[in-house]
Design a protein around this motif. Structure first.
Motif, PDB file in Angstrom:
ATOM      1  N   ASP A 101       0.830  -1.206   0.000  1.00 16.59           N
ATOM      2  CA  ASP A 101       0.000   0.000   0.000  1.00 16.59           C
ATOM      3  C   ASP A 101       0.866   1.258   0.000  1.00 16.59           C
ATOM      4  N   ASN A 102       1.949   1.204   0.754  1.00 17.31           N
ATOM      5  CA  ASN A 102       2.842   2.358   0.841  1.00 17.31           C
ATOM      6  C   ASN A 102       3.473   2.659  -0.516  1.00 17.31           C
ATOM      7  N   GLU A 103       3.882   1.616  -1.187  1.00 16.34           N
ATOM      8  CA  GLU A 103       4.516   1.752  -2.494  1.00 16.34           C
ATOM      9  C   GLU A 103       3.538   2.368  -3.503  1.00 16.34           C
ATOM     10  N   ILE A 104       2.312   1.851  -3.481  1.00 22.36           N
ATOM     11  CA  ILE A 104       1.291   2.342  -4.407  1.00 22.36           C
ATOM     12  C   ILE A 104       0.942   3.789  -4.087  1.00 22.36           C
ATOM     13  N   LYS A 105       0.836   4.064  -2.803  1.00 24.66           N
ATOM     14  CA  LYS A 105       0.518   5.435  -2.384  1.00 24.66           C
ATOM     15  C   LYS A 105       1.606   6.407  -2.855  1.00 24.66           C
ATOM     16  N   ASN A 109       1.228   9.404  -5.658  1.00 23.27           N
ATOM     17  CA  ASN A 109       1.513  10.806  -5.363  1.00 23.27           C
ATOM     18  C   ASN A 109       2.614  11.394  -6.239  1.00 23.27           C
ATOM     19  N   THR A 110       3.555  10.559  -6.645  1.00 29.09           N
ATOM     20  CA  THR A 110       4.691  11.105  -7.400  1.00 29.09           C
ATOM     21  C   THR A 110       4.528  10.971  -8.916  1.00 29.09           C
ATOM     22  N   HIS A 111       3.816   9.963  -9.374  1.00 34.19           N
ATOM     23  CA  HIS A 111       3.722   9.753 -10.821  1.00 34.19           C
ATOM     24  C   HIS A 111       2.298   9.889 -11.380  1.00 34.19           C
ATOM     25  N   VAL A 112       1.409   9.083 -10.823  1.00 30.64           N
ATOM     26  CA  VAL A 112       0.085   8.968 -11.433  1.00 30.64           C
ATOM     27  C   VAL A 112      -0.697  10.264 -11.353  1.00 30.64           C
ATOM     28  N   ASP A 122      -8.811  15.535 -12.961  1.00 31.15           N
ATOM     29  CA  ASP A 122      -8.607  15.760 -11.534  1.00 31.15           C
ATOM     30  C   ASP A 122      -8.320  14.419 -10.856  1.00 31.15           C
ATOM     31  N   PRO A 123      -7.126  14.250 -10.267  1.00 29.41           N
ATOM     32  CA  PRO A 123      -6.792  12.955  -9.673  1.00 29.41           C
ATOM     33  C   PRO A 123      -7.625  12.592  -8.454  1.00 29.41           C
ATOM     34  N   THR A 124      -8.283  13.569  -7.870  1.00 30.86           N
ATOM     35  CA  THR A 124      -9.115  13.261  -6.707  1.00 30.86           C
ATOM     36  C   THR A 124     -10.494  12.764  -7.132  1.00 30.86           C
ATOM     37  N   THR A 125     -11.089  13.508  -8.048  1.00 28.16           N
ATOM     38  CA  THR A 125     -12.450  13.147  -8.458  1.00 28.16           C
ATOM     39  C   THR A 125     -12.467  12.290  -9.711  1.00 28.16           C
ATOM     40  N   HIS A 126     -11.345  12.270 -10.421  1.00 28.74           N
ATOM     41  CA  HIS A 126     -11.232  11.544 -11.697  1.00 28.74           C
ATOM     42  C   HIS A 126     -12.167  12.130 -12.757  1.00 28.74           C
TER      43      HIS A 126
END
Length: 273
Positions: A101-105, A109-112, A122-126
């Motif tokens: 989970d940490n890796e994905i998180k 945050n850094t790439h996706v 919007d990455p929050t609402t998509h």
DNA sequence: AAGGATCTCAACCGCACGGAC
DNA sequence: GGTCCGTGCGGTTGAGATCCT
């Protein structure tokens, strides 16, 4: 009365782990197995707190971890799952073997996040944040994403939409666009409770957070392998509650999600009789 | 080559939960 | 029913790496 600290902070190391510490932790877990993190440091001869040991093991030392860059498939899957589950990193991680989970998180945050922003999503609402720019990369994926993530905008225009119909529409839309088999009931993040009583009743029945055993998490069997008691408890309770047993059992196990049998994430959107 | 800016990601922190008592 | 303990989760931090000027 305050909660006691998880460890004696004065006597524990902090910061980066040394090779020696890693070695101690690995050899201890190899011979004794995981569990009882609080007492593990003392038993393993580590000057660390239990939480730190657990984190180091789960996120870095576990032998089944897949190191290295994320593949395009994983990338895509993370975006799809995030659009459905939000920041439920541990749930997302269960769909990506070898990833934590940490890796994905961190990757999110850094790439996706940046990638989606570049695409005007919007990455929050998509949802699209402005008129979409044409880009050469992965047009198909982008089209699919914009299609699925824009369902909310349509819904906003239709204020008279009933809650049930909204759910159905969103799930159908997501299902079609993402090519996912989503025969499950999950709440869109914006789903409103009909009233406080309904919320309280559901909370009372199922609790606010679900801890499921491995069998439940991966939907193995029909509850026979369940060791956490969720299946049994819910079926028992269903007989004396206003929920039908079919609603409950179908929310617990047996769905095929992303090609895998899966467990339920949340019971908060069970159909009410 | 230097050093400031930016990025990455391991690790930490606070909180919530279930279970035991 | 209240409290404590062990555990897990998500948000945040900060040291080291990398990039840029």
């Amino acid at each position: 009365m305050g909660r006691s600290p998880c460890c004696e902070r004065d006597h524990t190391n902090k910061g980066a782990w040394t090779k020696e510490e890693d070695h101690k932790l690995i050899s201890y877990i190899k011979s004794h197995g995981e569990g009882c993190w609080r007492s593990l440091p003392a038993s393993a001869g580590l000057l660390r707190c239990g939480k730190s040991c657990r984190l180091r093991w789960i996120n870095y030392l576990r032998p089944d971890l897949k190191r290295g860059n994320f593949t395009l498939e994983e990338d895509d899957l993370i975006i799809k799952l995030h659009s459905l589950l939000g920041n439920k990193w541990s749930l997302i991680a269960t769909r990506l073997p070898g990833r934590t989970d940490n890796e994905i998180k961190n990757y999110w945050n850094t790439h996706v996040k940046r990638k989606l922003l570049r695409r005007g999503i919007d990455p929050t609402t998509h949802r699209p944040i402005k008129a979409r720019r044409e880009t050469s990369e992965s047009k198909e994926t982008e089209d699919s994403l914009v299609k699925v993530l824009s369902f909310g905008s349509d819904l906003e225009k239709e204020e008279s939409f009933g809650e049930e119909r909204r759910c159905q529409k969103s799930l159908t839309c997501q299902k079609e666009s993402l090519d996912l088999n989503l025969e499950l009931r999950i709440s869109p993040p914006w789903q409103a409770w009909q009233d406080q009583q309904q919320r309280d009743e559901t909370k009372l029945l199922f609790g606010r957070r679900k801890y499921l055993c491995s069998a439940c998490r991966f939907g193995l069997g029909n509850g026979k392998e369940c060791s956490c008691g969720n299946v049994k408890r819910q079926i028992e309770e269903s007989s004396s509650s206003s929920y039908s047993s079919s609603d409950i059992s179908s929310s617990v196990v047996g769905y095929d999600f992303l090609g895998l049998n899966t467990s339920v994430f949340d019971f908060t959107s069970l159909e009410m009789n």
